[in-house]
Motif scaffolding. Structure first.
Motif, PDB file in Angstrom:
ATOM      1  N   PRO A 164      17.761  -1.830 -12.803  1.00 33.82           N
ATOM      2  CA  PRO A 164      18.953  -1.366 -12.205  1.00 33.82           C
ATOM      3  C   PRO A 164      19.625  -0.145 -13.028  1.00 33.82           C
ATOM      4  O   PRO A 164      20.782   0.130 -12.496  1.00 33.82           O
ATOM      5  N   THR A 165      19.418   0.359 -14.055  1.00 39.83           N
ATOM      6  CA  THR A 165      19.755   1.635 -14.798  1.00 39.83           C
ATOM      7  C   THR A 165      19.301   2.781 -14.258  1.00 39.83           C
ATOM      8  O   THR A 165      19.865   3.904 -14.946  1.00 39.83           O
ATOM      9  N   SER A 166      18.278   2.805 -13.341  1.00 38.46           N
ATOM     10  CA  SER A 166      17.763   4.049 -13.030  1.00 38.46           C
ATOM     11  C   SER A 166      18.601   4.693 -12.038  1.00 38.46           C
ATOM     12  O   SER A 166      18.531   4.135 -10.895  1.00 38.46           O
ATOM     13  N   SER A 167      19.165   6.053 -12.388  1.00 38.74           N
ATOM     14  CA  SER A 167      19.912   6.843 -11.352  1.00 38.74           C
ATOM     15  C   SER A 167      19.002   7.039 -10.250  1.00 38.74           C
ATOM     16  O   SER A 167      19.390   7.223  -8.968  1.00 38.74           O
TER      17      SER A 167
ATOM     18  N   LEU B  41       6.717   4.288  -7.460  1.00 40.44           N
ATOM     19  CA  LEU B  41       7.075   5.130  -6.343  1.00 40.44           C
ATOM     20  C   LEU B  41       6.030   5.916  -5.688  1.00 40.44           C
ATOM     21  O   LEU B  41       5.628   5.978  -4.655  1.00 40.44           O
ATOM     22  N   ALA B  42       5.317   6.285  -6.543  1.00 40.30           N
ATOM     23  CA  ALA B  42       3.710   7.341  -6.179  1.00 40.30           C
ATOM     24  C   ALA B  42       2.895   6.132  -5.598  1.00 40.30           C
ATOM     25  O   ALA B  42       2.325   6.823  -4.822  1.00 40.30           O
ATOM     26  N   LEU B  43       2.866   4.985  -5.948  1.00 39.20           N
ATOM     27  CA  LEU B  43       2.205   4.140  -5.477  1.00 39.20           C
ATOM     28  C   LEU B  43       2.908   3.385  -4.033  1.00 39.20           C
ATOM     29  O   LEU B  43       2.210   2.553  -3.291  1.00 39.20           O
TER      30      LEU B  43
ATOM     31  N   ILE C  12       8.698   3.873 -13.206  1.00 42.55           N
ATOM     32  CA  ILE C  12       9.220   3.921 -11.916  1.00 42.55           C
ATOM     33  C   ILE C  12       8.682   4.861 -11.151  1.00 42.55           C
ATOM     34  O   ILE C  12       8.125   4.831 -10.040  1.00 42.55           O
ATOM     35  N   TYR C  13       8.223   6.198 -11.900  1.00 44.42           N
ATOM     36  CA  TYR C  13       7.563   7.110 -11.163  1.00 44.42           C
ATOM     37  C   TYR C  13       6.144   6.752 -10.466  1.00 44.42           C
ATOM     38  O   TYR C  13       5.638   7.046  -9.459  1.00 44.42           O
TER      39      TYR C  13
ATOM     40  N   ASP D 152      12.796  -2.416  -3.664  1.00 44.25           N
ATOM     41  CA  ASP D 152      12.372  -3.490  -4.347  1.00 44.25           C
ATOM     42  C   ASP D 152      12.321  -3.266  -5.824  1.00 44.25           C
ATOM     43  O   ASP D 152      12.183  -3.945  -6.470  1.00 44.25           O
ATOM     44  N   LEU D 153      12.339  -2.104  -6.117  1.00 38.47           N
ATOM     45  CA  LEU D 153      12.434  -1.665  -7.625  1.00 38.47           C
ATOM     46  C   LEU D 153      13.806  -1.877  -8.361  1.00 38.47           C
ATOM     47  O   LEU D 153      13.594  -1.882  -9.610  1.00 38.47           O
ATOM     48  N   VAL D 154      14.859  -1.507  -7.537  1.00 39.01           N
ATOM     49  CA  VAL D 154      16.212  -1.448  -8.394  1.00 39.01           C
ATOM     50  C   VAL D 154      16.462  -2.792  -8.957  1.00 39.01           C
ATOM     51  O   VAL D 154      17.149  -2.747  -9.864  1.00 39.01           O
TER      52      VAL D 154
END
Length: 139
Positions: A41-44, A27-29, A23-24, A35-37
């Motif tokens: 879906p478990t990422s707070s 997001l950095a890219l 995920i990091y 689009d990622l969630v």
């Protein structure tokens, strides 16, 4: 007196959530949380980002909903990682920040929609988790 007994008197150990390197990296890219969630879906963290974006756009109800999901996903992750409903969740540990940001966003949005007790409960939870978290988020 046993060491275990002494340890319990000092309170629970801090809970440290696992990192989310994929995920990091996305997001950095420059990939968007929206689009990622669906893939994570478990990422707070992703839910917290969505809550913050909605808040910044004046979409209070959307912010509340995203923050609520991030909060509950975070509680699930905390429990899977040894948290028993109390104890520190340190801001300094970067993987904890997604949950703490979702918690903060939930408090802010619940206050904005006029909930009576929820903002106070969340403020206490955030402070009990880590007293520096609120200032770090607001800074």
């Amino acid at each position: 007196m046993s060491d275990e007994f002494r340890k319990n008197l000092m309170g629970p150990e801090p809970t440290l959530l696992p990192a989310e390197p994929e995920i990091y990296q996305h997001l950095a890219l420059g990939q968007e949380a929206l689009d990622l969630v669906a893939k994570h879906p478990t990422s707070s963290l992703l839910w917290a980002i969505l809550a913050e974006e909605a808040w910044a756009e004046g979409r209070t109800i959307d912010s509340y909903a995203y923050a609520r999901v991030g909060y509950h996903r975070g509680l699930d992750s905390l429990r899977r990682n040894g948290w028993r409903g109390a104890g520190p969740i340190p801001w300094e540990h970067e993987p904890n920040r997604g949950f703490l940001r979702a918690l903060y966003s939930l408090g802010r949005a619940s206050a904005a929609i006029g909930e009576a007790e929820e903002p106070e409960r969340i403020e206490k939870f955030l402070n009990d988790s880590d007293p520096v978290a609120k200032a770090a988020i607001e800074g």
